[in-house]
Scaffold this active site. Structure first.
Site, mmCIF file in Angstrom:
data_model
loop_
_atom_site.group_PDB
_atom_site.id
_atom_site.type_symbol
_atom_site.label_atom_id
_atom_site.label_comp_id
_atom_site.label_asym_id
_atom_site.label_seq_id
_atom_site.Cartn_x
_atom_site.Cartn_y
_atom_site.Cartn_z
ATOM 1 N N MET A 1 41.686 33.616 32.544
ATOM 2 C CA MET A 1 40.721 34.163 31.425
ATOM 3 C C MET A 1 39.512 33.347 31.506
ATOM 4 O O MET A 1 39.400 32.232 30.489
ATOM 5 C CB MET A 1 41.393 34.247 30.138
ATOM 6 C CG MET A 1 40.406 34.486 28.897
ATOM 7 S SD MET A 1 41.163 34.520 27.396
ATOM 8 C CE MET A 1 42.668 36.039 27.485
ATOM 9 N N PRO A 2 38.535 33.500 32.494
ATOM 10 C CA PRO A 2 37.405 32.672 32.485
ATOM 11 C C PRO A 2 36.380 32.851 31.226
ATOM 12 O O PRO A 2 36.278 34.033 30.762
ATOM 13 C CB PRO A 2 36.566 33.175 33.793
ATOM 14 C CG PRO A 2 37.188 34.664 34.052
ATOM 15 C CD PRO A 2 38.721 34.511 33.592
ATOM 16 N N HIS A 3 35.757 32.009 30.924
ATOM 17 C CA HIS A 3 34.808 31.962 29.773
ATOM 18 C C HIS A 3 33.910 30.810 30.025
ATOM 19 O O HIS A 3 34.318 29.706 30.687
ATOM 20 C CB HIS A 3 35.617 31.751 28.268
ATOM 21 C CG HIS A 3 36.559 30.703 28.346
ATOM 22 N ND1 HIS A 3 37.703 30.833 28.989
ATOM 23 C CD2 HIS A 3 36.378 29.505 27.966
ATOM 24 C CE1 HIS A 3 38.405 29.481 28.786
ATOM 25 N NE2 HIS A 3 37.556 28.842 28.209
ATOM 26 N N ALA A 4 33.084 30.789 28.991
ATOM 27 C CA ALA A 4 32.106 29.586 28.821
ATOM 28 C C ALA A 4 31.710 29.455 27.309
ATOM 29 O O ALA A 4 32.051 30.270 26.684
ATOM 30 C CB ALA A 4 30.687 29.879 29.687
#
Length: 146
Positions: free
Chosen positions: A66-69
């Site tokens: 779950m990539p995020h920034a």
């Protein structure tokens, strides 16, 4: 309509995609966020930079990332994207690699996405969740899961 259904806007689901490494997989997730109007392309690069800086903590379970920034000006609306990969890629996680399901996450602020993540966690608690995603062949099948 559930929060997850709303978060996965039009254009945010990409099935059976090809990526040779994790950055390409994250770019696919970012493309879904952009296509659904949730982010600009700058957010995709911020997701990659975050993983480069902090490592593969985004691989939250076997086969699932779950990539995020951090929330920033490139997030237009809280939302998610979903990418299933034809072949798995490694993010460098010692226990949960390789990854075949990537959920991109974009949040307007630190609080707005917590309810969404709670609903996601409830879905993910079903034992065959990842396998069901991987065997779904249409966007309609995916949407019916949520």
């Amino acid at each position: 309509m559930s929060l997850l259904q709303r978060a996965l806007g039009d254009g945010s689901i990409l099935l059976n995609q090809s990526a040779t490494e994790w950055r390409q997989a994250v770019r696919l997730a970012g493309a879904g966020l952009v296509a659904s109007g949730r982010t600009t392309a700058e957010y995709t690069e911020a997701m990659i930079a975050t993983i480069e800086e902090l490592g593969p903590y985004v691989v939250i379970a076997p086969g699932l990332a779950m990539p995020h920034a951090r929330p920033n000006d490139s997030v237009l609306e809280t939302g998610m994207s979903l990418v299933t990969l034809a072949e798995p890629v490694s993010f460098g996680h010692t226990k949960n690699d390789p990854v075949r399901v990537v959920f991109g996450l974009a949040a307007l602020d630190h609080d707005k996405h917590l309810e969404l993540l709670s609903e996601f966690a409830a879905q993910f608690s079903h034992p065959d969740f990842v396998n069901t995603l991987l065997t779904s062949s249409t966007e309609g099948e995916i949407r019916s899961l949520f």
